[in-house]
Design a protein around this motif. Structure first.
Motif, short mmCIF file in Angstrom:
data_model
loop_
_atom_site.label_atom_id
_atom_site.label_comp_id
_atom_site.label_asym_id
_atom_site.label_seq_id
_atom_site.Cartn_x
_atom_site.Cartn_y
_atom_site.Cartn_z
N ALA A 39 2.51 8.95 10.03
CA ALA A 39 1.81 7.88 9.54
C ALA A 39 1.04 7.74 8.22
CB ALA A 39 -0.13 7.43 10.86
N LEU A 40 1.81 5.74 8.19
CA LEU A 40 0.91 5.32 6.98
C LEU A 40 -0.59 5.50 7.05
CD1 LEU A 40 2.87 2.84 6.45
CD2 LEU A 40 2.65 4.21 4.31
N PRO A 41 -1.54 5.64 6.15
CA PRO A 41 -0.76 5.98 4.33
C PRO A 41 -0.80 7.32 4.31
CG PRO A 41 -3.02 5.60 3.92
CD PRO A 41 -2.84 5.16 5.81
N HIS A 42 -1.54 8.46 4.59
CA HIS A 42 -2.00 9.97 4.30
C HIS A 42 -1.40 10.17 4.77
CE1 HIS A 42 -5.76 7.76 5.56
NE2 HIS A 42 -6.38 7.82 4.66
N GLY A 107 -0.17 4.52 -10.12
CA GLY A 107 0.46 5.02 -8.98
C GLY A 107 1.32 6.11 -9.00
N ALA A 108 1.87 6.86 -7.60
CA ALA A 108 2.27 8.07 -8.30
C ALA A 108 3.62 7.64 -7.38
CB ALA A 108 2.04 9.18 -6.99
N ARG A 109 4.02 6.80 -6.36
CA ARG A 109 4.64 6.41 -5.30
C ARG A 109 6.47 5.69 -6.55
NH1 ARG A 109 6.50 1.09 -3.70
NH2 ARG A 109 4.26 0.77 -4.48
N ILE A 225 11.82 6.27 -0.27
CA ILE A 225 10.38 6.39 -1.10
C ILE A 225 9.97 5.48 -1.89
CG2 ILE A 225 9.02 7.70 -2.82
CD1 ILE A 225 10.24 10.11 -2.15
N ILE A 226 9.53 5.00 -2.53
CA ILE A 226 10.10 4.13 -2.72
C ILE A 226 9.46 2.39 -2.00
CG2 ILE A 226 10.20 1.31 -4.90
CD1 ILE A 226 11.50 3.15 -6.73
N LYS A 227 10.65 2.34 -0.43
CA LYS A 227 10.78 1.35 0.11
C LYS A 227 9.67 1.28 0.84
CE LYS A 227 12.31 -2.16 3.30
NZ LYS A 227 12.07 -3.56 2.20
N PHE A 228 9.36 2.85 1.40
CA PHE A 228 8.18 3.44 2.92
C PHE A 228 6.55 4.07 2.82
CE2 PHE A 228 12.29 2.87 4.34
CZ PHE A 228 12.90 1.62 4.96
N GLY A 229 6.72 4.17 1.04
CA GLY A 229 5.80 4.98 1.38
C GLY A 229 4.29 3.80 0.89
N CYS A 232 -1.94 4.62 -2.09
CA CYS A 232 -3.17 4.73 -1.95
C CYS A 232 -3.69 4.51 -0.61
CB CYS A 232 -4.30 4.50 -2.73
SG CYS A 232 -4.42 2.92 -3.02
N PRO A 233 -5.05 5.25 0.39
CA PRO A 233 -5.30 4.54 2.13
C PRO A 233 -5.42 2.86 1.61
CG PRO A 233 -6.38 6.47 0.88
CD PRO A 233 -6.12 5.85 0.29
N LYS A 234 -5.50 2.46 1.23
CA LYS A 234 -6.30 1.02 1.02
C LYS A 234 -4.62 -0.04 0.83
CE LYS A 234 -11.08 1.92 -0.28
NZ LYS A 234 -11.93 1.22 -0.67
N GLY A 235 -3.69 0.57 0.47
CA GLY A 235 -3.00 -0.23 0.15
C GLY A 235 -1.97 0.17 -1.44
N ASN A 236 -1.64 -0.49 -2.46
CA ASN A 236 -0.91 -0.36 -2.93
C ASN A 236 -1.83 -0.68 -3.90
OD1 ASN A 236 1.89 0.79 -1.64
ND2 ASN A 236 2.70 -1.27 -1.39
N TYR A 237 -0.94 -0.60 -5.86
CA TYR A 237 -2.27 -0.06 -6.97
C TYR A 237 -1.45 -1.75 -7.00
CZ TYR A 237 -3.70 3.96 -8.11
OH TYR A 237 -3.95 4.91 -7.80
N THR A 238 -0.55 -1.94 -7.06
CA THR A 238 0.27 -3.79 -7.53
C THR A 238 -0.60 -4.76 -6.69
OG1 THR A 238 2.13 -3.33 -8.24
CG2 THR A 238 2.06 -5.35 -7.57
N GLU A 239 -1.01 -4.76 -5.84
CA GLU A 239 -1.39 -5.11 -4.94
C GLU A 239 -3.04 -5.24 -5.04
OE1 GLU A 239 -0.66 -4.01 -1.25
OE2 GLU A 239 1.64 -3.91 -0.73
#
Length: 467
Positions: A39-42, A107-109, A225-229, A232-239
């Motif tokens: 499950a997303l995100p963890h 981020g790492a993704r 990985i880029i598409k479906f990861g 961090c728990p609260k979302g993607n860094y850019t957003e």
């Protein structure tokens, strides 16, 4: 009052949206692991972390079990082969330093996915190699795949609380490292004989075409990985940066903060003496059993794979022991676990290099492997505590110790190319010295083996105060 209740309800609603229990005071990091969940995100990040690193390991060492054949076809010496082994980790050292700070900023993704896709290109080009120079350049650029370890550890650290981060980091790193054992089996024992059969017994055509398989797998994994990861728990860094929930981080400042801490460099040495040893053995094991015990490549590859497959549990065990020692003895417990595992590793290498019986050598390879990988896990049980402002930078610098150690040990093996047991003896001495160096680790707010004192009671040290 009503406003306060609204905030509480909002927080409760947000927590309930996760598949795992989380700690809101630690940026919604998970307080538990559910291995069977994707499950997303963890848990999505957990599984993508080890799968990405596994794939990276697979392409990084895809050529290793084929080196005895390539050596003959390209007319290389044993020293030439070790030169290529050293080059295979040189680029990785530089990129690990870079990607630690990059993960703090982006981020790492995305870095993990991009590196896998990039490294797949030189992997597919192995078959075009005509001489030593070509082999050196191909292995140099494939080596960037190893830097995905930094993303693997940063992603896991970003998703799990400090009281379980040791085992989380140990499992994703360990399962990723299994790629080192899998590549020995898949490439050396399965695909190479299959491709040899396809090419009617032509071994040269077999090794020149077989590496296309791991290259394709790596490229696809990078895209997935880029598409479906999720970063961090609260979302993607850019957003999160656009919405103002996350402040912009300077990669240079992050690197500087991590690099100025002495503990970072002690752990750098420690990681050189566990993961650096693993990288060296991944390169040397097939040739060792092929030369010392005169085994064919398929058999030697199968035996060498044992070393990598211990990662299925051994690295996680190191992280688990480190986590369990913390509530009882504080940071001293983590450091004692670290020192014991490194010293035990060194002793096992001494015993392994002295074996003249094949069965005994295999047994000691297995035991020695467990301590090597457990030490890797315990190292990253300490890393998250070193610098809370720059966890990625510290993870990157310490991670760079692995390939740096591989270069050091590679030079030792190159100088002793005709006497590998002597090279293992020197390696054992270095590892034991690193174990003793554990006494110098002194993390702010924690008691070390010789210096410092706990800022808070040990029971409160599991979750450091967030800043």
């Amino acid at each position: 009052m009503s406003k306060s209740l609204e905030v509480d309800k909002s927080a409760t609603k947000k927590e309930s949206s996760y598949a795992l229990s989380v700690d809101p005071e630690q940026d919604d990091k998970a307080t538990e692991l559910k291995i069977c969940s994707f499950a997303l995100p963890h848990m999505r990040a957990f599984h993508f972390s080890w799968m990405g690193f596994f794939t990276a390991f697979f392409i990084w060492f895809a050529i290793a079990p084929l080196l005895p054949i390539i050596k003959d076809d390209l007319k290389l010496s044993a020293s030439d082969v070790w030169t290529t082994n050293i080059c295979a980790v040189l680029f990785d050292i530089i990129m690990r330093f870079v990607f630690g700070a990059v993960c703090d900023k982006y981020g790492a993704r995305i870095p993990m996915g991009c590196v896998l896709m990039f490294a797949s290109i030189p992997t597919a080009c192995i078959g075009l190699v005509k001489n030593l120079t070509g082999l050196i350049f191909v292995r140099l650029f494939i080596g960037v795949a190893g830097s995905t370890f930094v993303m693997c550890q940063c992603w896991s650290t970003r998703m799990f609380t400090k009281d379980i981060v040791g085992i989380a980091n140990g499992l994703v790193g360990g399962w990723g490292n299994v790629g080192g054992g899998a590549t020995q089996i898949v490439m050396g024992t399965a695909l190479f004989p299959l491709f040899t059969s396809i090419w009617d017994g032509d071994e040269e055509m077999a090794w020149r075409t077989v590496t296309i398989v791991p290259a394709v797998v790596a490229f696809i994994m990078g895209m997935v990985i880029i598409k479906f990861g999720q970063d961090c728990p609260k979302g993607n860094y850019t957003e999160l940066k656009k919405s103002g929930e996350m402040i912009e981080v300077s990669a240079a400042a992050s690197f500087r903060s991590g690099a100025l801490d002495l503990n970072t460099w002690i752990l750098f040495v420690h990681y050189a003496c566990c993961f650096g040893v693993e990288l060296t053995v991944n390169n040397a094991a097939v040739s060792f059993f092929n030369t010392v015990f005169e085994l064919d490549v398929s058999t030697a590859s199968a035996i060498a794979s044992i070393f990598g497959f211990m990662n299925l549990f051994a690295r996680g065990v190191g992280g688990y022991l480190s986590d369990r020692a913390m509530p009882k003895m504080g940071m001293r417990g983590r450091i004692l676990v670290q020192a014991f595992l490194l010293l035990a590793e060194g002793v096992c290498i001494f015993i392994f290099q002295a074996q003249t019986n094949l069965a005994a050598s295999i047994v000691m390879l297995t035991i020695f492997s467990i301590f090597v990988q457990a030490a890797e896990g315990s190292t990253y049980g300490i890393v998250p505590y070193v610098n809370r402002q720059a966890p990625g930078a510290v993870a990157g610098i310490v991670g760079a110790g692995g390939p740096a150690g591989a270069v050091l040990f590679g030079l030792i093996f190159k100088a002793n190319a005709e006497d590998q047991p002597r090279a293992f003896f020197i390696m054992a001495c270095v590892v034991c010295g690193a174990g003793v160096l554990s006494a110098m680790i002194t993390i702010k707010g924690h008691r070390g083996l010789l210096f410092g004192k706990d800022k808070e009671p040990i029971a409160n040290l599991l979750v450091p105060v967030t800043e």
